[in-house]
Design a protein around this motif. Structure first.
Motif, PDB file in Angstrom:
ATOM      1  N   VAL C 100       0.832  -1.203   0.000  1.00  5.37           N
ATOM      2  CA  VAL C 100       0.000   0.000   0.000  1.00  5.37           C
ATOM      3  C   VAL C 100       0.869   1.256   0.000  1.00  5.37           C
ATOM      4  O   VAL C 100       0.567   2.250  -0.657  1.00  5.37           O
ATOM      5  CB  VAL C 100      -0.932   0.013   1.233  1.00  5.37           C
ATOM      6  CG1 VAL C 100      -1.702   1.317   1.318  1.00  5.37           C
ATOM      7  CG2 VAL C 100      -1.890  -1.153   1.155  1.00  5.37           C
ATOM      8  N   ILE C 177      15.157   6.624  17.694  1.00  7.12           N
ATOM      9  CA  ILE C 177      14.973   6.898  16.256  1.00  7.12           C
ATOM     10  C   ILE C 177      14.861   8.405  16.027  1.00  7.12           C
ATOM     11  O   ILE C 177      15.499   8.966  15.141  1.00  7.12           O
ATOM     12  CB  ILE C 177      13.701   6.185  15.726  1.00  7.12           C
ATOM     13  CG1 ILE C 177      13.923   4.680  15.707  1.00  7.12           C
ATOM     14  CG2 ILE C 177      13.353   6.683  14.324  1.00  7.12           C
ATOM     15  CD1 ILE C 177      12.680   3.878  15.351  1.00  7.12           C
ATOM     16  N   ILE C 182      18.379   8.951  11.022  1.00 11.27           N
ATOM     17  CA  ILE C 182      17.114   8.684  10.328  1.00 11.27           C
ATOM     18  C   ILE C 182      16.043   9.682  10.760  1.00 11.27           C
ATOM     19  O   ILE C 182      15.317  10.245   9.938  1.00 11.27           O
ATOM     20  CB  ILE C 182      16.631   7.239  10.636  1.00 11.27           C
ATOM     21  CG1 ILE C 182      17.679   6.217  10.201  1.00 11.27           C
ATOM     22  CG2 ILE C 182      15.286   6.959   9.988  1.00 11.27           C
ATOM     23  CD1 ILE C 182      17.803   6.030   8.730  1.00 11.27           C
ATOM     24  N   ALA C 185      16.620  12.995   9.162  1.00 10.72           N
ATOM     25  CA  ALA C 185      16.248  12.997   7.740  1.00 10.72           C
ATOM     26  C   ALA C 185      14.725  13.085   7.594  1.00 10.72           C
ATOM     27  O   ALA C 185      14.219  13.778   6.718  1.00 10.72           O
ATOM     28  CB  ALA C 185      16.782  11.749   7.053  1.00 10.72           C
ATOM     29  N   VAL C 201      18.998  12.802   0.633  1.00 12.89           N
ATOM     30  CA  VAL C 201      18.064  11.962   1.389  1.00 12.89           C
ATOM     31  C   VAL C 201      17.097  11.294   0.407  1.00 12.89           C
ATOM     32  O   VAL C 201      16.424  11.976  -0.357  1.00 12.89           O
ATOM     33  CB  VAL C 201      17.278  12.805   2.414  1.00 12.89           C
ATOM     34  CG1 VAL C 201      16.224  11.956   3.096  1.00 12.89           C
ATOM     35  CG2 VAL C 201      18.221  13.409   3.433  1.00 12.89           C
ATOM     36  N   ASP C 202      17.062   9.972   0.438  1.00 15.59           N
ATOM     37  CA  ASP C 202      16.128   9.242  -0.426  1.00 15.59           C
ATOM     38  C   ASP C 202      14.751   9.290   0.234  1.00 15.59           C
ATOM     39  O   ASP C 202      14.362   8.394   0.984  1.00 15.59           O
ATOM     40  CB  ASP C 202      16.615   7.795  -0.586  1.00 15.59           C
ATOM     41  CG  ASP C 202      15.764   7.018  -1.578  1.00 15.59           C
ATOM     42  OD1 ASP C 202      14.685   7.517  -1.960  1.00 15.59           O
ATOM     43  OD2 ASP C 202      16.181   5.918  -1.956  1.00 15.59           O
ATOM     44  N   LEU C 206      12.651   6.525   2.682  1.00 13.45           N
ATOM     45  CA  LEU C 206      12.531   6.777   4.123  1.00 13.45           C
ATOM     46  C   LEU C 206      11.072   6.863   4.563  1.00 13.45           C
ATOM     47  O   LEU C 206      10.710   6.372   5.624  1.00 13.45           O
ATOM     48  CB  LEU C 206      13.236   8.079   4.485  1.00 13.45           C
ATOM     49  CG  LEU C 206      14.709   7.932   4.852  1.00 13.45           C
ATOM     50  CD1 LEU C 206      15.296   9.269   5.227  1.00 13.45           C
ATOM     51  CD2 LEU C 206      14.858   6.956   6.008  1.00 13.45           C
ATOM     52  N   LEU C 209       9.870   3.441   4.769  1.00 13.42           N
ATOM     53  CA  LEU C 209      10.467   2.797   5.935  1.00 13.42           C
ATOM     54  C   LEU C 209       9.681   3.137   7.200  1.00 13.42           C
ATOM     55  O   LEU C 209       9.324   2.260   7.987  1.00 13.42           O
ATOM     56  CB  LEU C 209      11.926   3.255   6.075  1.00 13.42           C
ATOM     57  CG  LEU C 209      12.760   2.556   7.126  1.00 13.42           C
ATOM     58  CD1 LEU C 209      13.038   1.128   6.701  1.00 13.42           C
ATOM     59  CD2 LEU C 209      14.074   3.299   7.354  1.00 13.42           C
ATOM     60  N   VAL C 213       7.442   0.981   9.795  1.00 11.53           N
ATOM     61  CA  VAL C 213       7.680   0.955  11.243  1.00 11.53           C
ATOM     62  C   VAL C 213       6.375   1.225  11.994  1.00 11.53           C
ATOM     63  O   VAL C 213       6.025   0.515  12.939  1.00 11.53           O
ATOM     64  CB  VAL C 213       8.740   2.007  11.647  1.00 11.53           C
ATOM     65  CG1 VAL C 213       8.765   2.209  13.157  1.00 11.53           C
ATOM     66  CG2 VAL C 213      10.109   1.581  11.154  1.00 11.53           C
TER      67      VAL C 213
END
Lengths: 293, 259, 318
Positions: C100, C177, C182, C185, C201-202, C206, C209, C213
């Motif tokens: 998704v 975190i 991370i 970013a 920064v991709d 991210l 990601l 999480v």
């Protein structure tokens, strides 16, 4: 031949629901274009339309009078909603506004439950119970009323937005609030007016569908979300798009529940919503990219 | 000066709708060079920056960086190759502190992933400490060490421009693109900027800058490229550009002589 | 310095929770505290996504449900070990979040909100309709308690310990975190995606990601729910619950980890307090949502601080 009649039957019932979704979707679209707000309380105005017309009719008013009064009453509630919930939060972020309108919806639904209880109420159809037969499929007179009045409302809305001073002012305020203000249009008034108009459309959907589904305090939420799907699918920026989105959605739902499984009826709407968002986020008829927040 | 080619544009072009914003532009930036891009508003300078850094993809032509084609790569990959930039309209991370802004610049050259960060592994803690000290060093380099813990949004414009440079330098670029770094700066700030640009070059970093301040441009640039209506009008050392008749006619005008 | 202060805060907070867990009489309060703990776990993840990365989700109840049903079905129907079932739930949620998230996170603002809303409702409908697997609208019963290394978490006290130990773990991970490369970013993407991209920064990766999480947190909470209340029904995982989660984040304060704890606690306790009003409960809940959002749009803690600051300034002005 029988298959064809069955198909036609699904299409009739799909178009009926689709017209309702289109009306609700137009309410979303009008507010979104005026304010870039998604009004999650929209479905509750549909519920109010249905329950208020039933109440008026129970008081002994004639049906046409009850219809008009119900739509008028709900329009006033829409204006009040804007005044009490939206205007004080002018600087709120998109997320806060989502929560405010959801909270507003919960509140309205709760009040309706206090007022009407959890019972479902009926309204007699506008004319005749006898289904008409057409090419082997049947159609209720109320469905014809729904489609005809929806068409009338859409044409009326289009004419209002393009040919009246007020409608033109609303469009101007939505395209460019700053420029509109410079030429003397009171943008905040236009915003309030858009809430009134969209409540009126919601109420119209409610009074039209009441004879078919019965009125109950929690009927609005799902209808509201469906109307919202219709608006996004067609493209929030275009009246024609929203109407097309509503009809497509209604027919797709009817076909899916008839041919596949009725349990997943509601899922179809949201599946189409996802597909449209992923592959054509401006909607099927989206002409201009909408403001992103 | 013997040098090799760092960046090469060959017949690069792009159009928006019907408008040809950049037409067949070719030029090169040598290693260790300071090159300036000038031209009137709407000449396509910022568009060219966006093409080089991958924010836009050219319709045709080739962009080579260190002998390799980079056009069409996503911006973060181009940053990884060694091209960094600042923005004409400052694009800082306003809700983060000054030093944190620079620390984002270290993102590319460090590697603590989600898991290492979440578990605060010893090596990731060491890396984090190194990120901070390197970032403070870059702040020192541009002269912002005193403002390290202020929020970036609260800095005056001149300091914000310096912070953008520090952040870009933290990515360890080989080529730094500066988009109107002197816009909004006063005379002393501009003077300091000039020294900073030379100091950057002294670290072996090539600079390509867009600038409207002609005296600054003429003083710092080794070579100047003149763009007009998306086309390359002239290219050469500042002396030649000042005398170039087409340039004078199109852009510099008579007023320039007085400056 | 700030770091030690933070751990001190965490210590005090835990002491309070443990005290209230052991001192409050009866199972009612312990059950309520457990529910608060589960909501905190989801809200911490959702705040990473909304407050830090700046991406909204109106469908997170779906991941809560995926965890709950995976754990419930695998342990009750197929007698799988609870820990394995929990891991299976996490795996399923990761998969769904990736499928998704990849197309959805390309959308921005309201469009992302619409897409996640649609996703959440589809999943909720699936829970209702797949009654051969989920028990349908009437719910799924008979989920065994959690087992781990020979421990059985059956008594209210044991469940309390399990839930709050995991709240602690998630809190620890989240604080780390936020404070890392991370987390930085993510905040950068929130402030200016263009600049973040230019700094290497991709952003797309991210965002995905952190979406995963947050889905994992919700799934974990779902599994724990299944094992602590032993009964789950699809109505707990619908659109309204997704909205409630978002409200917890906003009421607590975006990008505020400690605020998330407060937001989750307040909005979990509130309906319980309002229960004395019977039918008025819903009305008052809706009213509170609106009033808090209208007058304290930055959340309870920051909003009250702002008001206090305003008053102070007015006084000084005189």
């Amino acid at each position: 031949m029988e298959k064809l009649a069955e198909l036609l039957q699904y299409i009739f019932s799909g178009l009926t629901n689709g017209a309702i979704y289109a009306l609700i979707g137009l309410g979303f679209s009008i507010i979104f274009n005026a304010t870039a707000i998604i009004n999650f309380a929209q479905g509750e105005f549909v519920m109010l339309g249905a329950l208020v017309v039933i109440a008026f009719s129970a008081l002994g008013l004639s049906l046409p009078l009850a219809l008009v009064l119900a739509v008028a009453a709900v329009t006033v509630m829409g204006l009040a909603f804007e005044r009490l919930a939206i205007r004080p939060a002018r600087d709120a972020t998109a997320i806060s506004l989502i929560i405010i309108t959801v909270g507003g919806g919960v509140l309205i639904k709760g009040l309706a439950m206090l007022l009407w209880g959890k019972d479902a109420y009926t309204l007699p159809p506008f004319s005749g119970q006898e289904p008409l037969t057409l090419a082997g499929a049947t159609i209720l007179p109320q469905s014809l009323w729904i489609m005809a009045l929806t068409l009338l409302l859409v044409v009326g809305l289009e004419a209002f937005l393009h040919f009246t001073i007020l409608g033109k002012a609303m469009r101007a305020a939505s395209y460019n609030p700053v420029a509109a203000r410079l030429v003397g249009i009171r943008v905040s008034q236009m915003v309030q007016f858009s809430f009134g108009l969209s409540a009126a459309l919601g109420a119209a959907a409610g009074v039209l569908i009441a004879p078919i589904t019965m009125g109950v305090y929690d009927m609005g939420t799902m209808l509201g979300l469906k109307g919202f799907c219709a608006a996004v699918i067609g493209g929030l920026g275009s009246i024609f798009g929203v109407v097309l989105g509503g009809l497509l959605l209604g027919v797709a739902e009817a076909l899916a529940s008839g041919l596949v499984s009725s349990g997943y009826r509601d899922a179809v709407a949201f599946l189409i919503l996802l597909l449209v968002l992923f592959f054509r986020p401006q909607g099927l008829i989206g002409r201009r990219p909408l403001r992103s927040s | 000066m013997t040098s090799s080619t760092l960046l090469a544009l060959e017949a690069v072009g792009i159009s928006f709708g019907g408008l040809q914003a950049v037409k067949k532009v070719s030029f090169q930036v040598q290693e260790g060079q300071i090159k300036a891009l000038i031209g009137p508003n709407g000449a396509g300078k910022t568009t060219l920056f966006n093409l080089i850094t991958g924010m836009l993809r050219p319709d045709h032509g080739e962009i080579r960086f260190q002998e390799q084609a980079i056009q069409g790569l996503p911006p973060f990959r181009i940053a990884d190759r060694g091209i960094s930039r600042t923005f004409q309209i400052v694009q800082l991370f306003g809700h983060m502190t000054v030093v944190e802004n620079v620390m984002v610049g270290r993102h590319l050259r460090t590697r603590a992933g989600l898991l290492a960060a979440a578990l605060r592994l010893p090596w990731s803690r060491r890396e984090e400490a190194a990120i901070r000290s390197q970032s403070l060093a870059w702040l020192d380099f541009v002269g912002l060490q005193d403002r390290a813990d202020d929020y970036a949004a609260n800095l005056p414009l001149g300091h914000q421009r310096l912070l953008e440079i520090a952040r870009a330098l933290a990515t360890e670029p080989k080529l730094l693109l500066l988009d109107e770094p002197a816009a909004g700066l006063d005379m002393t700030e501009t003077e300091r900027l000039k020294e900073l640009i030379f100091a950057i070059r002294a670290r072996g970093i090539s600079v390509l800058l867009v600038e409207h301040d002609m005296s600054l441009t003429m003083e710092v640039a080794d070579e100047i490229v003149v763009l007009d209506h998306g086309e390359l009008l002239a290219e050469g050392p500042p002396r030649d550009i000042q005398r170039h008749p087409a340039v004078i006619a199109a852009y510099l005008g008579r007023d320039w002589e007085k400056e | 310095m700030a770091r030690y202060q933070r751990w001190l805060q965490a210590g005090v907070f835990y002491l309070l929770v443990a005290l209230s867990g052991s001192l409050l009489p009866g199972t009612y309060y312990v059950t309520l505290l457990n529910l608060i703990g589960l909501h905190i776990i989801i809200v911490l993840g959702l705040n990473l996504l909304m407050g830090y990365a700046g991406q909204i989700s109106l469908g997170h109840a779906a991941f809560f449900g995926l965890g709950a049903y995976t754990s419930g079905i695998l342990t009750a129907t197929y007698k799988v070990d609870p820990l394995l079932a929990l891991l299976a739930g996490l795996l399923l949620s990761t998969l769904v979040a990736v499928i998704v998230g990849i197309p959805a996170l390309k959308l921005k603002g309201y469009y992302l909100a619409m897409a996640t809303l649609g996703f959440g409702i589809i999943v909720a409908i699936a829970f209702q309709q797949m009654d051969w697997l989920t028990g349908g609208p009437s719910g799924f019963m008979g989920i065994p308690p959690f087992r781990f290394l020979g421990w059985r978490f059956q008594t209210p006290a044991a469940k309390f310990f399990l839930v709050w130990a995991l709240v602690g773990l998630i809190l620890f991970l989240s604080l780390n975190i936020v404070d890392s490369r991370i987390g930085r970013a993510l905040r950068a993407i929130h402030d200016s995606e263009t600049a973040a991209l230019a700094m290497g920064v991709d952003a797309q990766r991210l965002k995905l990601l952190i979406f995963v999480v947050s889905a994992l947190y919700a799934s974990l909470a779902g599994s724990l729910l299944a094992h602590t209340v032993n009964f789950i029904a699809p109505s707990s995982f619908g659109f309204m619950f997704s909205i409630k989660l978002v409200t917890m984040v906003v009421v607590g304060g975006m990008a505020s980890i400690w605020g998330s704890l407060l937001g989750a606690a307040v909005l979990t306790v509130l309906p319980e307090l309002l229960a004395v009003f019977h039918d008025l409960e819903v009305v008052i809940f809706g009213l509170i949502l609106m009033v808090v959002m209208i007058f304290l749009p930055r959340g309870l803690v920051r909003g009250l601080l702002d008001l206090w600051e305003l008053r102070r300034r007015k006084k000084q002005g005189r």
